[in-house]
Design a protein around this motif. Sequence first.
Motif, PDB file in Angstrom:
ATOM      1  N   ARG A  44      -2.056  26.506  -8.490  1.00  0.00           N
ATOM      2  CA  ARG A  44      -3.510  26.592  -8.701  1.00  0.00           C
ATOM      3  C   ARG A  44      -4.023  28.027  -8.578  1.00  0.00           C
ATOM      4  O   ARG A  44      -5.106  28.352  -9.075  1.00  0.00           O
ATOM      5  CB  ARG A  44      -4.226  25.683  -7.675  1.00  0.00           C
ATOM      6  CG  ARG A  44      -5.678  25.401  -8.008  1.00  0.00           C
ATOM      7  CD  ARG A  44      -6.231  24.289  -7.135  1.00  0.00           C
ATOM      8  NE  ARG A  44      -5.515  23.037  -7.317  1.00  0.00           N
ATOM      9  CZ  ARG A  44      -5.699  22.201  -8.321  1.00  0.00           C
ATOM     10  NH1 ARG A  44      -6.579  22.506  -9.266  1.00  0.00           N
ATOM     11  NH2 ARG A  44      -5.021  21.082  -8.394  1.00  0.00           N
ATOM     12  N   SER A  45      -3.233  28.889  -7.959  1.00  0.00           N
ATOM     13  CA  SER A  45      -3.657  30.280  -7.777  1.00  0.00           C
ATOM     14  C   SER A  45      -3.315  31.163  -8.974  1.00  0.00           C
ATOM     15  O   SER A  45      -3.631  32.351  -8.972  1.00  0.00           O
ATOM     16  CB  SER A  45      -3.010  30.859  -6.516  1.00  0.00           C
ATOM     17  OG  SER A  45      -1.600  30.983  -6.674  1.00  0.00           O
ATOM     18  N   HIS A  46      -2.674  30.600  -9.988  1.00  0.00           N
ATOM     19  CA  HIS A  46      -2.288  31.373 -11.169  1.00  0.00           C
ATOM     20  C   HIS A  46      -2.927  30.777 -12.417  1.00  0.00           C
ATOM     21  O   HIS A  46      -2.965  29.556 -12.587  1.00  0.00           O
ATOM     22  CB  HIS A  46      -0.772  31.369 -11.352  1.00  0.00           C
ATOM     23  CG  HIS A  46      -0.047  32.214 -10.344  1.00  0.00           C
ATOM     24  ND1 HIS A  46      -0.159  33.571 -10.301  1.00  0.00           N
ATOM     25  CD2 HIS A  46       0.793  31.860  -9.345  1.00  0.00           C
ATOM     26  CE1 HIS A  46       0.588  34.044  -9.317  1.00  0.00           C
ATOM     27  NE2 HIS A  46       1.174  33.023  -8.712  1.00  0.00           N
ATOM     28  N   ARG A  47      -3.402  31.659 -13.282  1.00  0.00           N
ATOM     29  CA  ARG A  47      -4.023  31.222 -14.529  1.00  0.00           C
ATOM     30  C   ARG A  47      -3.270  31.802 -15.728  1.00  0.00           C
ATOM     31  O   ARG A  47      -2.723  32.900 -15.651  1.00  0.00           O
ATOM     32  CB  ARG A  47      -5.498  31.630 -14.591  1.00  0.00           C
ATOM     33  CG  ARG A  47      -6.350  30.930 -13.556  1.00  0.00           C
ATOM     34  CD  ARG A  47      -7.826  31.275 -13.680  1.00  0.00           C
ATOM     35  NE  ARG A  47      -8.593  30.558 -12.683  1.00  0.00           N
ATOM     36  CZ  ARG A  47      -9.045  29.312 -12.835  1.00  0.00           C
ATOM     37  NH1 ARG A  47      -8.838  28.674 -13.984  1.00  0.00           N
ATOM     38  NH2 ARG A  47      -9.725  28.720 -11.880  1.00  0.00           N
ATOM     39  N   ALA A  94      -5.052  22.675 -28.490  1.00  0.00           N
ATOM     40  CA  ALA A  94      -4.179  22.789 -27.321  1.00  0.00           C
ATOM     41  C   ALA A  94      -4.073  24.228 -26.843  1.00  0.00           C
ATOM     42  O   ALA A  94      -4.058  24.498 -25.633  1.00  0.00           O
ATOM     43  CB  ALA A  94      -2.794  22.239 -27.650  1.00  0.00           C
ATOM     44  N   VAL A  95      -3.980  25.172 -27.772  1.00  0.00           N
ATOM     45  CA  VAL A  95      -3.881  26.580 -27.389  1.00  0.00           C
ATOM     46  C   VAL A  95      -5.142  27.014 -26.650  1.00  0.00           C
ATOM     47  O   VAL A  95      -5.078  27.669 -25.602  1.00  0.00           O
ATOM     48  CB  VAL A  95      -3.625  27.462 -28.630  1.00  0.00           C
ATOM     49  CG1 VAL A  95      -3.739  28.938 -28.275  1.00  0.00           C
ATOM     50  CG2 VAL A  95      -2.248  27.166 -29.212  1.00  0.00           C
ATOM     51  N   GLU A  96      -6.303  26.629 -27.177  1.00  0.00           N
ATOM     52  CA  GLU A  96      -7.565  26.986 -26.518  1.00  0.00           C
ATOM     53  C   GLU A  96      -7.669  26.351 -25.142  1.00  0.00           C
ATOM     54  O   GLU A  96      -8.189  26.963 -24.203  1.00  0.00           O
ATOM     55  CB  GLU A  96      -8.748  26.550 -27.390  1.00  0.00           C
ATOM     56  CG  GLU A  96      -8.863  27.280 -28.714  1.00  0.00           C
ATOM     57  CD  GLU A  96      -9.199  28.758 -28.544  1.00  0.00           C
ATOM     58  OE1 GLU A  96      -9.779  29.121 -27.502  1.00  0.00           O
ATOM     59  OE2 GLU A  96      -8.870  29.542 -29.445  1.00  0.00           O
ATOM     60  N   ALA A 101      -6.767  28.571 -18.012  1.00  0.00           N
ATOM     61  CA  ALA A 101      -6.593  27.411 -17.146  1.00  0.00           C
ATOM     62  C   ALA A 101      -5.570  27.704 -16.055  1.00  0.00           C
ATOM     63  O   ALA A 101      -4.636  28.487 -16.258  1.00  0.00           O
ATOM     64  CB  ALA A 101      -6.146  26.203 -17.966  1.00  0.00           C
ATOM     65  N   ASP A 102      -5.734  27.077 -14.901  1.00  0.00           N
ATOM     66  CA  ASP A 102      -4.756  27.286 -13.842  1.00  0.00           C
ATOM     67  C   ASP A 102      -3.542  26.388 -14.071  1.00  0.00           C
ATOM     68  O   ASP A 102      -3.623  25.361 -14.751  1.00  0.00           O
ATOM     69  CB  ASP A 102      -5.371  27.071 -12.458  1.00  0.00           C
ATOM     70  CG  ASP A 102      -5.745  25.622 -12.177  1.00  0.00           C
ATOM     71  OD1 ASP A 102      -4.825  24.797 -12.020  1.00  0.00           O
ATOM     72  OD2 ASP A 102      -6.949  25.320 -12.112  1.00  0.00           O
ATOM     73  N   GLU A 108      -0.662  18.904 -15.311  1.00  0.00           N
ATOM     74  CA  GLU A 108      -1.127  17.514 -15.416  1.00  0.00           C
ATOM     75  C   GLU A 108      -1.846  17.270 -16.745  1.00  0.00           C
ATOM     76  O   GLU A 108      -2.548  16.266 -16.905  1.00  0.00           O
ATOM     77  CB  GLU A 108      -2.057  17.201 -14.241  1.00  0.00           C
ATOM     78  CG  GLU A 108      -1.361  17.302 -12.883  1.00  0.00           C
ATOM     79  CD  GLU A 108      -2.298  17.119 -11.708  1.00  0.00           C
ATOM     80  OE1 GLU A 108      -3.535  17.196 -11.918  1.00  0.00           O
ATOM     81  OE2 GLU A 108      -1.815  16.898 -10.590  1.00  0.00           O
ATOM     82  N   HIS A 109      -1.649  18.158 -17.704  1.00  0.00           N
ATOM     83  CA  HIS A 109      -2.303  18.051 -19.012  1.00  0.00           C
ATOM     84  C   HIS A 109      -1.836  16.789 -19.727  1.00  0.00           C
ATOM     85  O   HIS A 109      -0.721  16.305 -19.527  1.00  0.00           O
ATOM     86  CB  HIS A 109      -1.970  19.287 -19.849  1.00  0.00           C
ATOM     87  CG  HIS A 109      -2.861  19.483 -21.027  1.00  0.00           C
ATOM     88  ND1 HIS A 109      -2.651  18.848 -22.243  1.00  0.00           N
ATOM     89  CD2 HIS A 109      -3.959  20.277 -21.204  1.00  0.00           C
ATOM     90  CE1 HIS A 109      -3.578  19.226 -23.094  1.00  0.00           C
ATOM     91  NE2 HIS A 109      -4.388  20.089 -22.506  1.00  0.00           N
TER      92      HIS A 109
END
Length: 295
Positions: A44-47, A94-96, A101-102, A108-109
């Motif tokens: 969660r700390s990485h985007r 999907a790319v957008e 996003a983290d 969990e996509h």
Amino acid sequence: MNPLVTRTPDPDAPVPAAPFDAPAASYDDLVARVLDGEFGPAPRSHRISVAFSTRQAVRHDGRGGGYRNEVLSLRLAAAVGSCAVEPGELPDAAVEDCVGADLAHLLEHELRPVRVAALDAYLMHVRPHTPANGARPWSLPAGSSLRKSRARARAVTALVDAPPGARVLVVGVVNSLLEALRERGMPYVPCDLKGGTTEWGEPVRTDALAEAERCDAVLASGMTLGNGSFEPLREHARRHGKPLVMFAQTGSAVLPRFLGSGVSAVCAEPYPFFWLDGGPGLIHRYGTTAPGAAR
């Protein structure tokens, strides 16, 4: 260095490998361990900073047929994680969805390829392909796409540790791989969801698990992660003690985590792939007794 000077830790620096990462018991187990922070910083700390898709069509000189590739790739700091998809199946949105996003969200996509590419990007960041993490580099020569394809195929098929005459199930038909197996005198059963025939007119089977029952070893594409067929193949290999070698553009940093848990060897090929550049390239082999020096 002045001992009074302190340095701010780089949040994008790869996390050093643990002395021993326990093999993942399953794909879901690996995701759970990543989310629990076992491999490094919390996802969660990485985007994701960059998301992109790569589309390719190819017909090698001297080959009767061609094929197409489409790959979703996500960039996390210096790492790029990828998952191949069937051409045209990935929604443009999907790319957008992935940009900014983290990682925890993307793991969990709703789309499996996004989940796989996100997991690959995270593990590429915290467990890059280095000797310290078990990777043995293998050089690919500069040249045409066919020359590089054949060089990669020889590096991949050399990982199949099976006695003479052993039948190899090849999941994800790549004619150069079949050609390399033919050179080794190893019979094979080609299998691909698209069916069709090989360069030599052999019928391509479509039910990998059914064919695995009559084969002694399995050579499978990382695309099995993206279409959901990896876990049944891994379980079959583990249960029956069969060699399972993965050649991975999809999930190149994911599949080494299964060594010793059904997977016997991995040929990892992170982005950019051999077919994108005519210059020299590098792939990374895991789980082999071959010398570690690049070739």
